[in-house]
Design a protein around this motif. Structure first.
Motif, short mmCIF file in Angstrom:
data_model
loop_
_atom_site.label_atom_id
_atom_site.label_comp_id
_atom_site.label_asym_id
_atom_site.label_seq_id
_atom_site.Cartn_x
_atom_site.Cartn_y
_atom_site.Cartn_z
N TYR A 218 -4.95 2.12 -8.32
CA TYR A 218 -6.04 2.98 -7.85
C TYR A 218 -6.74 3.72 -8.98
O TYR A 218 -7.87 4.16 -8.81
CB TYR A 218 -5.54 3.99 -6.82
N MET B 124 0.85 -1.17 0.00
CA MET B 124 0.00 0.00 0.00
C MET B 124 0.90 1.25 0.00
O MET B 124 1.83 1.33 0.79
CB MET B 124 -0.89 -0.02 1.24
N GLU C 218 -11.87 2.13 -2.50
CA GLU C 218 -11.67 1.53 -1.18
C GLU C 218 -10.56 2.24 -0.42
O GLU C 218 -10.70 2.54 0.77
CB GLU C 218 -11.34 0.04 -1.32
N ARG C 219 -9.45 2.51 -1.10
CA ARG C 219 -8.31 3.19 -0.44
C ARG C 219 -8.70 4.59 -0.02
O ARG C 219 -8.37 5.03 1.09
CB ARG C 219 -7.12 3.22 -1.40
#
Length: 78
Positions: A51, A1, A70-71
């Motif tokens: 992303y 991430m 989501e991030r």
């Protein structure tokens, strides 16, 4: 991430406004209030992280992915 800064978050927020619509770098720069050169570099980073993506392989527009949504939701709720 990957670590997201304010500019990355602004880009993802702008793209999330209309998730099914891909936007040009110029549109994203205007919507995220950043210069086009910065947006281009950030989009490369966000693409590598999964992303954002270029729908249908088009080189001119980017859209947010489910992973990007989501991030963004994780960052915004934190």
């Amino acid at each position: 991430m990957i670590l997201l800064d304010d500019t990355d978050i602004a880009i993802l927020r702008y793209l999330k406004e209309r998730p099914g619509v891909a936007k040009s770098q110029e549109d994203i720069a205007a919507g995220a209030v950043a210069d086009r050169k910065t947006v281009g570099a950030r989009l490369n980073k966000l693409r590598e992280a999964g992303y954002v993506k270029r729908p249908d392989g088009k080189k001119t527009k980017d859209g947010i992915t489910d992973a990007g949504i989501e991030r963004l939701n994780l960052v915004v709720s934190a």
